[in-house]
Design an enzyme around this catalytic site. Sequence first.
Site, PDB file in Angstrom:
ATOM      1  CG  ASP A 250       3.260   3.485   9.662  1.00 59.66           C
ATOM      2  OD1 ASP A 250       3.017   3.581   8.446  1.00 59.66           O
ATOM      3  OD2 ASP A 250       4.201   4.076  10.213  1.00 59.66           O
TER       4      ASP A 250
ATOM      5  CG  ASP B 287       5.856   2.938   5.333  1.00 61.44           C
ATOM      6  OD1 ASP B 287       5.876   4.092   4.871  1.00 61.44           O
ATOM      7  OD2 ASP B 287       5.415   2.665   6.468  1.00 61.44           O
TER       8      ASP B 287
END
Length: 149
Positions: A116, A135
């Site tokens: 991330d 995401d």
Amino acid sequence: MTKSWHLLALTALGVFVLDQVTKYWIVWYLDLANRFQIDVLPPFLTFKMAWNEGINFGLPLAGPAVLISLAIAISIGLTWWVLRQGSLVLALGAGLVVGGAIGNALDRALYGAVADFLNMSCCGINNPYAFNVADIAIFAGALVIVFKS
């Protein structure tokens, strides 16, 4: 069903490629893995390295093998359900979810965690969480599916 299948597959492939290209470019080419943070348009957009070993917001659930298996099972089940519906809008939503899920599953297989890197804050609110293109696609696809269903 053929149009639905093609739209789902092309959307999933596009999301998967975009997710993996952005992760490679930002995490490895720009060396975010070692730099940990790159201010792009602070505080609105900052690249912050986060290795997510859990599910949403890093919450622990199980090891990588279980999470990879879960992503694959959900992708197969969602694809089967959406193709039975015959809706192009649902196929688009499912393609977003499946592409994102497979992108994050590949990270887990390669690194044991999901890479991330996107962090966005605004208006005096400091967001401590990071996310990635997969995401975003999963969230957007889930919204499409919920509102279309």
